[in-house]
Motif scaffolding. Sequence first.
Motif, mmCIF file in Angstrom:
data_model
loop_
_atom_site.group_PDB
_atom_site.id
_atom_site.type_symbol
_atom_site.label_atom_id
_atom_site.label_comp_id
_atom_site.label_asym_id
_atom_site.label_seq_id
_atom_site.Cartn_x
_atom_site.Cartn_y
_atom_site.Cartn_z
ATOM 1 N N LEU A 57 27.761 46.987 27.399
ATOM 2 C CA LEU A 57 28.896 46.088 27.570
ATOM 3 C C LEU A 57 28.784 45.449 28.946
ATOM 4 O O LEU A 57 28.628 46.148 29.956
ATOM 5 C CB LEU A 57 30.206 46.865 27.450
ATOM 6 C CG LEU A 57 31.502 46.048 27.546
ATOM 7 C CD1 LEU A 57 31.603 45.035 26.405
ATOM 8 C CD2 LEU A 57 32.710 46.983 27.548
ATOM 9 N N VAL A 58 28.856 44.130 28.993
ATOM 10 C CA VAL A 58 28.638 43.382 30.239
ATOM 11 C C VAL A 58 29.768 42.389 30.441
ATOM 12 O O VAL A 58 30.212 41.734 29.490
ATOM 13 C CB VAL A 58 27.282 42.642 30.203
ATOM 14 C CG1 VAL A 58 27.123 41.730 31.412
ATOM 15 C CG2 VAL A 58 26.127 43.641 30.139
ATOM 16 N N ARG A 59 30.226 42.273 31.676
ATOM 17 C CA ARG A 59 31.154 41.210 32.048
ATOM 18 C C ARG A 59 30.555 40.391 33.179
ATOM 19 O O ARG A 59 30.034 40.935 34.152
ATOM 20 C CB ARG A 59 32.510 41.740 32.470
ATOM 21 C CG ARG A 59 33.422 40.604 32.984
ATOM 22 C CD ARG A 59 34.893 40.939 33.005
ATOM 23 N NE ARG A 59 35.670 39.857 33.600
ATOM 24 C CZ ARG A 59 36.009 38.726 32.989
ATOM 25 N NH1 ARG A 59 35.632 38.513 31.734
ATOM 26 N NH2 ARG A 59 36.730 37.804 33.592
ATOM 27 N N LEU A 60 30.653 39.061 33.062
ATOM 28 C CA LEU A 60 30.334 38.137 34.142
ATOM 29 C C LEU A 60 31.650 37.769 34.799
ATOM 30 O O LEU A 60 32.446 37.007 34.240
ATOM 31 C CB LEU A 60 29.641 36.880 33.601
ATOM 32 C CG LEU A 60 28.145 36.939 33.297
ATOM 33 C CD1 LEU A 60 27.806 38.082 32.347
ATOM 34 C CD2 LEU A 60 27.675 35.614 32.700
ATOM 35 N N HIS A 61 31.925 38.341 35.963
ATOM 36 C CA HIS A 61 33.211 38.130 36.626
ATOM 37 C C HIS A 61 33.001 37.258 37.859
ATOM 38 O O HIS A 61 32.282 37.634 38.782
ATOM 39 C CB HIS A 61 33.837 39.462 37.035
ATOM 40 C CG HIS A 61 35.230 39.319 37.577
ATOM 41 N ND1 HIS A 61 36.357 39.380 36.780
ATOM 42 C CD2 HIS A 61 35.675 39.088 38.841
ATOM 43 C CE1 HIS A 61 37.439 39.200 37.533
ATOM 44 N NE2 HIS A 61 37.049 39.025 38.783
ATOM 45 N N SER A 62 33.637 36.106 37.866
ATOM 46 C CA SER A 62 33.519 35.193 39.003
ATOM 47 C C SER A 62 34.477 35.609 40.112
ATOM 48 O O SER A 62 35.657 35.871 39.860
ATOM 49 C CB SER A 62 33.817 33.755 38.558
ATOM 50 O OG SER A 62 32.859 33.326 37.615
ATOM 51 N N GLU A 63 33.952 35.644 41.308
ATOM 52 C CA GLU A 63 34.729 36.021 42.480
ATOM 53 C C GLU A 63 36.032 35.225 42.571
ATOM 54 O O GLU A 63 36.055 34.020 42.351
ATOM 55 C CB GLU A 63 33.892 35.749 43.729
ATOM 56 C CG GLU A 63 34.582 36.006 45.046
ATOM 57 C CD GLU A 63 33.711 35.631 46.220
ATOM 58 O OE1 GLU A 63 33.721 36.371 47.215
ATOM 59 O OE2 GLU A 63 33.002 34.599 46.145
ATOM 60 N N CYS A 64 37.113 35.928 42.910
ATOM 61 C CA CYS A 64 38.409 35.268 43.119
ATOM 62 C C CYS A 64 39.109 35.990 44.260
ATOM 63 O O CYS A 64 39.752 37.019 44.046
ATOM 64 C CB CYS A 64 39.245 35.310 41.842
ATOM 65 S SG CYS A 64 40.902 34.569 42.046
ATOM 66 N N LEU A 65 38.969 35.480 45.459
ATOM 67 C CA LEU A 65 39.570 36.143 46.618
ATOM 68 C C LEU A 65 41.074 36.289 46.452
ATOM 69 O O LEU A 65 41.638 37.367 46.694
ATOM 70 C CB LEU A 65 39.264 35.345 47.893
ATOM 71 C CG LEU A 65 39.869 35.916 49.182
ATOM 72 C CD1 LEU A 65 39.194 37.215 49.567
ATOM 73 C CD2 LEU A 65 39.766 34.899 50.316
ATOM 74 N N THR A 66 41.731 35.236 46.008
ATOM 75 C CA THR A 66 43.194 35.277 45.900
ATOM 76 C C THR A 66 43.649 36.283 44.861
ATOM 77 O O THR A 66 44.623 37.006 45.066
ATOM 78 C CB THR A 66 43.742 33.878 45.574
ATOM 79 O OG1 THR A 66 43.052 33.349 44.433
ATOM 80 C CG2 THR A 66 43.561 32.930 46.751
ATOM 81 N N GLY A 67 42.962 36.354 43.718
ATOM 82 C CA GLY A 67 43.376 37.261 42.657
ATOM 83 C C GLY A 67 42.818 38.659 42.790
ATOM 84 O O GLY A 67 43.537 39.648 42.653
ATOM 85 N N ASP A 68 41.515 38.774 43.089
ATOM 86 C CA ASP A 68 40.861 40.076 43.138
ATOM 87 C C ASP A 68 41.294 40.894 44.353
ATOM 88 O O ASP A 68 41.455 42.112 44.271
ATOM 89 C CB ASP A 68 39.338 39.918 43.191
ATOM 90 C CG ASP A 68 38.748 39.291 41.944
ATOM 91 O OD1 ASP A 68 39.430 39.276 40.898
ATOM 92 O OD2 ASP A 68 37.598 38.817 42.011
ATOM 93 N N VAL A 69 41.449 40.218 45.497
ATOM 94 C CA VAL A 69 41.726 40.929 46.753
ATOM 95 C C VAL A 69 43.210 40.915 47.100
ATOM 96 O O VAL A 69 43.797 41.952 47.432
ATOM 97 C CB VAL A 69 40.900 40.325 47.914
ATOM 98 C CG1 VAL A 69 41.236 41.017 49.229
ATOM 99 C CG2 VAL A 69 39.409 40.425 47.617
ATOM 100 N N PHE A 70 43.838 39.740 47.014
ATOM 101 C CA PHE A 70 45.215 39.591 47.477
ATOM 102 C C PHE A 70 46.256 39.730 46.374
ATOM 103 O O PHE A 70 47.455 39.682 46.634
ATOM 104 C CB PHE A 70 45.388 38.252 48.194
ATOM 105 C CG PHE A 70 44.522 38.109 49.412
ATOM 106 C CD1 PHE A 70 44.480 39.110 50.366
ATOM 107 C CD2 PHE A 70 43.745 36.977 49.599
ATOM 108 C CE1 PHE A 70 43.677 38.990 51.495
ATOM 109 C CE2 PHE A 70 42.943 36.841 50.718
ATOM 110 C CZ PHE A 70 42.902 37.845 51.673
ATOM 111 N N GLY A 71 45.787 39.886 45.133
ATOM 112 C CA GLY A 71 46.719 40.132 44.041
ATOM 113 C C GLY A 71 47.552 38.938 43.640
ATOM 114 O O GLY A 71 48.652 39.095 43.100
ATOM 115 N N SER A 72 47.049 37.723 43.841
ATOM 116 C CA SER A 72 47.791 36.529 43.456
ATOM 117 C C SER A 72 48.117 36.545 41.970
ATOM 118 O O SER A 72 47.278 36.897 41.127
ATOM 119 C CB SER A 72 46.978 35.266 43.770
ATOM 120 O OG SER A 72 47.567 34.120 43.183
ATOM 121 N N ALA A 73 49.335 36.142 41.639
ATOM 122 C CA ALA A 73 49.769 36.078 40.240
ATOM 123 C C ALA A 73 49.530 34.707 39.627
ATOM 124 O O ALA A 73 49.948 34.455 38.500
ATOM 125 C CB ALA A 73 51.249 36.439 40.139
#
Length: 210
Positions: A57-73
């Motif tokens: 099982l593989v996911r290609l996850h694109s970096e998202c500083l606002t969502g991944d790190v800062f929890g942006s909704a």
Amino acid sequence: MHATPAGATVRSRVRIPLRFADGYAVTAEAVTFHGLADGAEHVALVLGDPTGSDTPLVRLHSECLTGDVFGSARCDCGPQLREAVQRIDAAGGILLYLRQEGRGIGLYNKLDAYALQDTGLDTYEANTALGLPEDARDYTAAAQMLTALGVRKLDLLSNNPDKARQLDDLGILVRTTVPTGVFATGSSVRYLQAKAQHTGHTIELACVAG
């Protein structure tokens, strides 16, 4: 079908602990690479036991500083990352963390697009208004990473049909596409609807209407 560009090799492997805000924790093997086509510092996280199946099982996850790190909704990136790590660890597989902020347009441009979204444009219209592609992501480096790890066939954890199309074109066989969860907030409903309407993401809109 196009051949996967040659030249990518594994640079290093190191085990690192991962911990999420809700307390979920797991250890992953982080893999870095030499010779990626775009020269970016993408990383693979090997989770669980991917050798237990010839179709990880593989996911290609694109970096998202606002969502991944800062929890942006404003997007669903952070919850998708959290879900993907747990599901891949359980099944055995790989998460490719790709340095493609803002669907490939970069952090500053993404924040410029946010400002336009505040005036009423959706995420794709905002990119277009800035003279940028709706989605600038190219998954050549992802195919190189998978090839360097010995993966030529996989199950893809994604709602985005373009990822499967590009991997197939690059010689990586996508046996099946496994949808992610729908993570809707009052701030992200328009974003999710735009993904479904503009680029055919397999998001059940009835789930995000309320």
